[in-house]
Design a protein around this motif. Sequence first.
Motif, PDB file in Angstrom:
ATOM      1  N   SER A 199       0.825  -1.203   0.000  1.00  0.00           N
ATOM      2  CA  SER A 199       0.000   0.000   0.000  1.00  0.00           C
ATOM      3  C   SER A 199       0.862   1.256   0.000  1.00  0.00           C
ATOM      4  N   ALA A 200       1.903   1.258   0.810  1.00  0.00           N
ATOM      5  CA  ALA A 200       2.807   2.412   0.825  1.00  0.00           C
ATOM      6  C   ALA A 200       3.486   2.600  -0.534  1.00  0.00           C
ATOM      7  N   ILE A 203       0.957   4.042  -3.049  1.00  0.00           N
ATOM      8  CA  ILE A 203       0.758   5.477  -2.831  1.00  0.00           C
ATOM      9  C   ILE A 203       1.928   6.268  -3.422  1.00  0.00           C
ATOM     10  N   LEU A 206       1.555   6.255  -7.242  1.00  0.00           N
ATOM     11  CA  LEU A 206       0.485   7.157  -7.675  1.00  0.00           C
ATOM     12  C   LEU A 206       0.925   8.612  -7.603  1.00  0.00           C
ATOM     13  N   HIS A 207       1.605   8.973  -6.536  1.00  0.00           N
ATOM     14  CA  HIS A 207       2.070  10.356  -6.386  1.00  0.00           C
ATOM     15  C   HIS A 207       3.090  10.706  -7.469  1.00  0.00           C
ATOM     16  N   LYS A 229      -5.742   4.199 -11.878  1.00  0.00           N
ATOM     17  CA  LYS A 229      -5.834   4.928 -10.611  1.00  0.00           C
ATOM     18  C   LYS A 229      -7.037   4.461  -9.802  1.00  0.00           C
ATOM     19  N   THR A 232      -6.327   1.045  -8.398  1.00  0.00           N
ATOM     20  CA  THR A 232      -5.383   1.146  -7.284  1.00  0.00           C
ATOM     21  C   THR A 232      -6.064   1.693  -6.037  1.00  0.00           C
ATOM     22  N   HIS A 233      -6.942   2.678  -6.211  1.00  0.00           N
ATOM     23  CA  HIS A 233      -7.698   3.207  -5.070  1.00  0.00           C
ATOM     24  C   HIS A 233      -8.572   2.129  -4.449  1.00  0.00           C
ATOM     25  N   LEU A 236      -6.295  -0.114  -2.412  1.00  0.00           N
ATOM     26  CA  LEU A 236      -5.873   0.569  -1.186  1.00  0.00           C
ATOM     27  C   LEU A 236      -7.010   0.622  -0.169  1.00  0.00           C
ATOM     28  N   SER A 240      -6.736  -1.215   3.453  1.00  0.00           N
ATOM     29  CA  SER A 240      -6.858  -0.435   4.687  1.00  0.00           C
ATOM     30  C   SER A 240      -8.027  -0.916   5.530  1.00  0.00           C
TER      31      SER A 240
END
Length: 325
Positions: A199-200, A203, A206-207, A229, A232-233, A236, A240
């Motif tokens: 997950s990290a 992120i 994506l950034h 995207k 991936t969301h 995530l 979480s």
Amino acid sequence: MFGDLALGIIFLIQMGVGILGNFFLLGLYSFTLFIGQRLRPIDCIFAHLTLANSEVLLSKGIPHTIACLGIKNFLDRIGCRITVCIQNVARSVSLSITCLLSGFQVITISPSNSKWAELKPQAQKCVVHSCFLCWCFYLLINFTLLGTMHNSRYLTNNTKMWYLGYCSNLSPSSFNAALFAVVFSIPDIMCVGFMIWASAYLIFLLHRHHQQVKHIHNPHLSLKAFHEKRATHAVLLLVSTYVSFYSLNSGLSFYFFQKDKHQPWLVGILDLLGSWFPAICPFVLIFCDHQIRKSWYDLWHRGYCFLFCYALFNHCSPQNSALKI
């Protein structure tokens, strides 16, 4: 008594909502295969995850709902063992396939110059085999532990009783529950650790991707990036959610294993927490995928139209008209 009734109603609502979403996805994937189309690799992962989540909801929700509505200990020893084994297998498979989903998404969206991108062709070919391997691995572990725990040679007068509400589970007096919990949790902890790292990394990707393409106005690239995207969301959000409920459930489970006397309501709360992710998961997948969401809305509107036509037909039927006259 009121607490048991309230808990039973919550279990029933949770199971009903979760089964509605999971069965919709299973039906959609089955229909796709039936008409001769191939599922995307990520859809294969979703299908196995949905199947495992359905088993979690049914194996936990049905017994606890019946027990909370007043029918206690309705399962015999064999039924109790099989039910607990199905719960453990389905829960572990759900966790491992969520972990597999995280790894697959990392490989999918990795840039072409990354080492992860080199695994993309192999990852797409090995998805189905990896999912079946998860099922076989946890079936083997749980049936082995089940046979070891309930071997008749170790069941003596000092045998411990684990009251689950719908049945009573036995374990040898020499059985170290805390040690069993730690050993059994090692694969789960490894999966959770990998999901947090994945997950990290997602992120971060994506950034960095957002920084690289924010000045590019290519519609084709923008559409592709948008779909990646959203996928991936979704991953995530699933990870979480799972990690949050898993952490809370694990803390209460360790407390449960440490106690000699167990409160029935604590067992119900544990299974209720363990069933939240399987109930939420299908709706995350539905509303984060445009094609699945469109099928969901079409089915929902058709259901309303069917009910409306059925009510209108009954209202205008000759028998009802004769009754009114």
